[in-house]
Structures are given as structure tokens and as C-alpha cells.
Write a protein that holds these residues in place. Structure first.
Motif, PDB file in Angstrom:
ATOM      1  N   HIS A  27       0.822  -1.213   0.000  1.00 55.71           N
ATOM      2  CA  HIS A  27       0.000   0.000   0.000  1.00 55.71           C
ATOM      3  C   HIS A  27       0.854   1.260   0.000  1.00 55.71           C
ATOM      4  O   HIS A  27       0.500   2.265  -0.633  1.00 55.71           O
ATOM      5  N   THR A  28       2.013   1.198   0.672  1.00 57.03           N
ATOM      6  CA  THR A  28       2.913   2.350   0.750  1.00 57.03           C
ATOM      7  C   THR A  28       3.769   2.492  -0.500  1.00 57.03           C
ATOM      8  O   THR A  28       3.930   3.595  -1.037  1.00 57.03           O
ATOM      9  N   GLY A  44      -3.157  11.132  -0.980  1.00 47.73           N
ATOM     10  CA  GLY A  44      -3.547   9.815  -0.495  1.00 47.73           C
ATOM     11  C   GLY A  44      -3.091   9.668   0.948  1.00 47.73           C
ATOM     12  O   GLY A  44      -1.968  10.039   1.289  1.00 47.73           O
ATOM     13  N   ARG A  45      -3.973   9.152   1.804  1.00 49.20           N
ATOM     14  CA  ARG A  45      -3.629   8.942   3.216  1.00 49.20           C
ATOM     15  C   ARG A  45      -4.052   7.533   3.637  1.00 49.20           C
ATOM     16  O   ARG A  45      -5.104   7.065   3.231  1.00 49.20           O
ATOM     17  N   ARG A  46      -3.248   6.899   4.469  1.00 49.51           N
ATOM     18  CA  ARG A  46      -3.644   5.641   5.096  1.00 49.51           C
ATOM     19  C   ARG A  46      -3.634   5.814   6.612  1.00 49.51           C
ATOM     20  O   ARG A  46      -2.683   6.371   7.176  1.00 49.51           O
ATOM     21  N   ASP A  83       0.621  -7.941 -10.542  1.00 49.07           N
ATOM     22  CA  ASP A  83       0.718  -9.240  -9.867  1.00 49.07           C
ATOM     23  C   ASP A  83       0.681  -9.063  -8.347  1.00 49.07           C
ATOM     24  O   ASP A  83       0.069  -9.861  -7.623  1.00 49.07           O
ATOM     25  N   TRP A  84       1.330  -8.008  -7.862  1.00 51.07           N
ATOM     26  CA  TRP A  84       1.342  -7.742  -6.423  1.00 51.07           C
ATOM     27  C   TRP A  84      -0.066  -7.429  -5.917  1.00 51.07           C
ATOM     28  O   TRP A  84      -0.509  -7.946  -4.893  1.00 51.07           O
ATOM     29  N   THR A  85      -0.792  -6.592  -6.669  1.00 52.84           N
ATOM     30  CA  THR A  85      -2.174  -6.262  -6.302  1.00 52.84           C
ATOM     31  C   THR A  85      -3.034  -7.521  -6.261  1.00 52.84           C
ATOM     32  O   THR A  85      -3.821  -7.723  -5.325  1.00 52.84           O
ATOM     33  N   GLN A  86      -2.888  -8.366  -7.268  1.00 55.85           N
ATOM     34  CA  GLN A  86      -3.695  -9.580  -7.312  1.00 55.85           C
ATOM     35  C   GLN A  86      -3.347 -10.547  -6.174  1.00 55.85           C
ATOM     36  O   GLN A  86      -4.191 -11.355  -5.766  1.00 55.85           O
ATOM     37  N   ARG A  87      -2.143 -10.454  -5.641  1.00 61.26           N
ATOM     38  CA  ARG A  87      -1.769 -11.289  -4.516  1.00 61.26           C
ATOM     39  C   ARG A  87      -2.326 -10.743  -3.201  1.00 61.26           C
ATOM     40  O   ARG A  87      -2.709 -11.507  -2.309  1.00 61.26           O
ATOM     41  N   VAL A  88      -2.420  -9.409  -3.091  1.00 60.14           N
ATOM     42  CA  VAL A  88      -2.845  -8.791  -1.834  1.00 60.14           C
ATOM     43  C   VAL A  88      -4.362  -8.690  -1.720  1.00 60.14           C
ATOM     44  O   VAL A  88      -4.938  -8.905  -0.642  1.00 60.14           O
ATOM     45  N   ALA A 225      -0.939   6.802   9.378  1.00 57.90           N
ATOM     46  CA  ALA A 225       0.200   5.912   9.136  1.00 57.90           C
ATOM     47  C   ALA A 225       1.079   6.390   7.987  1.00 57.90           C
ATOM     48  O   ALA A 225       2.302   6.226   8.026  1.00 57.90           O
ATOM     49  N   TYR A 226       0.463   6.965   6.940  1.00 52.40           N
ATOM     50  CA  TYR A 226       1.232   7.370   5.755  1.00 52.40           C
ATOM     51  C   TYR A 226       0.403   8.360   4.953  1.00 52.40           C
ATOM     52  O   TYR A 226      -0.826   8.233   4.880  1.00 52.40           O
ATOM     53  N   MET A 227       1.082   9.350   4.347  1.00 51.01           N
ATOM     54  CA  MET A 227       0.391  10.322   3.508  1.00 51.01           C
ATOM     55  C   MET A 227       1.309  10.720   2.354  1.00 51.01           C
ATOM     56  O   MET A 227       2.518  10.882   2.551  1.00 51.01           O
TER      57      MET A 227
END
Length: 234
Positions: A27-28, A44-46, A83-88, A225-227
Motif C-alpha cells: 500500500h505504501t 492519499g492517506r492511510r 501481480d502484487w495487487t492480485q496477490r494482496v 500511518a502514511y500520507m
């Protein structure tokens, strides 16, 4: 105003415990930068609350306009599933999201804590005004009341809009059952997670003090957590 633009996309969800660390890295490193690189997405913020029993994560995307969420650029990004998105993505649980028109905002700065409320409009009696109109009239009282709470730095209220365009992938998280089952979103920023936990009951009471407008709400609190900001100058 604190929010940049006239629309935002709020997202709540959980992640399977065994995928949690990989989710945070993905996500980061990939997901938020990919979204913020989309024309019209400016921030974007998490947020996270590891102690929450439901919806431990909250993500916020701020957009120049609501039309961004139906644009070719946004859908090109959303449909380019790495591929990473499809794994997560299969590890996501309890997914909720719906793009919103920014209705009202108060305050300045970015708070380290956030309280969110998914709001359901009250159902009117025969001959009454439409639920959205009733809620709009109550919106200013709600925002002004919450803005006065201790340690709250800003308050933002949005009303859910509908995007008719559907993603290409049937595995899209937005197509999951109940993903868009709410009518409005309120977000209150404050000086930290503990401060917003303390403010949450009063925030909920202010919402429930408008029974003609608010039929129900789900309140949660988070720490930042992150922005990431778009600095491209587009």
C-alpha cells in the motif's frame, strides 16, 4: 480548507493477519503512489487502528472533482491490476468504499488522529422532503458542533455520489456486497488517535441529535500511518 479539492474517496477494510505486513508495504510502495499519480488525485492517506475489532484500516483519497472517479485515467489505473495487487487483494475483508462530493469542511492543518462516521439517512414520512435534502439542512449544525469538540482540528462532511462506470475486473473490491451501503461520510481530524477516541462518543451524540436527518451511523477512530501529496503540478 484542509481537504484539497471538491471530492474524496473513503475506504474502510480489514486484512487477513498473515498478509498484514505485506499489505502495508504494498500500500505504501505501490498502491498509494499509483493512485496519487492518477490525474486529479491530489492526496492519499492511510490510517490504522490495530486495536479495532472491525475496519482496522482507513484510506482517504482527495480529488480535484467528483468526475475524477469516473475518468479514463482513474479507471485505467484501477483496472491495471499488477501481480502484487492480485496477490494482496484477496486478503481484504469487510470492504466499504464510495466516492463522495465534499459538502462542507471546517478547520486547518492535518491531524494525527481521525474519527470517521459512515452515515445512513433517516427515512422520511409521507410528504416529507427527500432524505438527502433533510440531511443537507442538518449538515452545518453537525459540522459546527463537532468542530467545537476538544482537540478536533478540522471536520469534513461528504455526500455519497454514484459512478455508473463499472470496473473491468469482476474481482474489483468495489463490487463486493454492501461495499457502498451508506449515504454520507463525516471525518473529524484531531491531535492524535487517543484524542479522537475520547471525542468519538460526543461526535456520535451530535449525529444522533439529528434524528430527522441521521438514521444511523458507524463511528471508528484511526491514527495516521502514511500520507502522499501530488507535487507534479498537473
Amino acid at each position: 480548507m484542509t481537504l484539497r479539492g471538491s471530492a474524496f474517496l473513503p475506504i474502510w477494510h480489514d486484512v487477513d493477519v498473515q498478509m498484514e505486513d505485506e499489505f502495508n508495504v504494498w500500500h505504501t510502495v505501490e498502491h498509494i503512489p499509483e493512485r496519487v499519480d492518477t490525474p486529479g488525485i491530489v492526496v492519499g492517506r492511510r490510517y490504522a487502528d490495530p486495536d479495532a475489532s472491525l475496519h482496522r484500516y482507513f484510506t482517504l483519497y482527495e480529488a480535484e472533482s467528483f468526475e475524477v472517479f469516473a475518468s479514463d485515467g482513474y479507471f485505467a489505473t484501477a483496472n491495471a491490476r499488477s501481480d502484487w495487487t492480485q496477490r494482496v487483494h484477496p486478503a481484504f475483508r469487510n470492504f466499504r468504499r464510495a466516492p463522495c462530493h465534499l459538502f462542507m469542511t471546517r478547520g486547518r492543518g492535518i491531524g494525527g488522529g481521525l474519527a470517521t462516521a459512515r452515515i445512513h439517512f433517516a427515512q422520511p414520512g409521507a410528504g416529507a422532503a427527500a432524505p438527502r435534502d433533510v440531511f443537507s439542512l442538518a449538515g452545518r449544525r453537525i459540522v459546527d458542533g463537532i468542530a467545537k469538540l476538544r482537540h478536533v482540528t478540522s471536520v469534513h462532511l461528504g455526500i455519497v455520489g454514484r459512478v455508473e462506470r463499472r470496473p473491468l475486473s469482476e474481482q474489483s473490491l468495489s463490487l463486493r456486497p454492501q461495499a457502498t451501503a451508506f449515504d454520507a461520510v463525516l471525518m473529524a481530524e484531531g491531535i492524535g488517535l487517543e484524542a479522537m477516541r475520547a471525542a468519538a462518543p460526543d461526535m456520535e451524540a451530535i449525529l444522533h441529535a439529528e434524528p430527522d436527518a441521521v438514521g444511523g451511523c458507524e463511528v471508528a477512530t484511526y491514527g495516521l500511518a502514511y500520507m502522499l501529496f501530488d507535487i507534479s503540478g498537473r
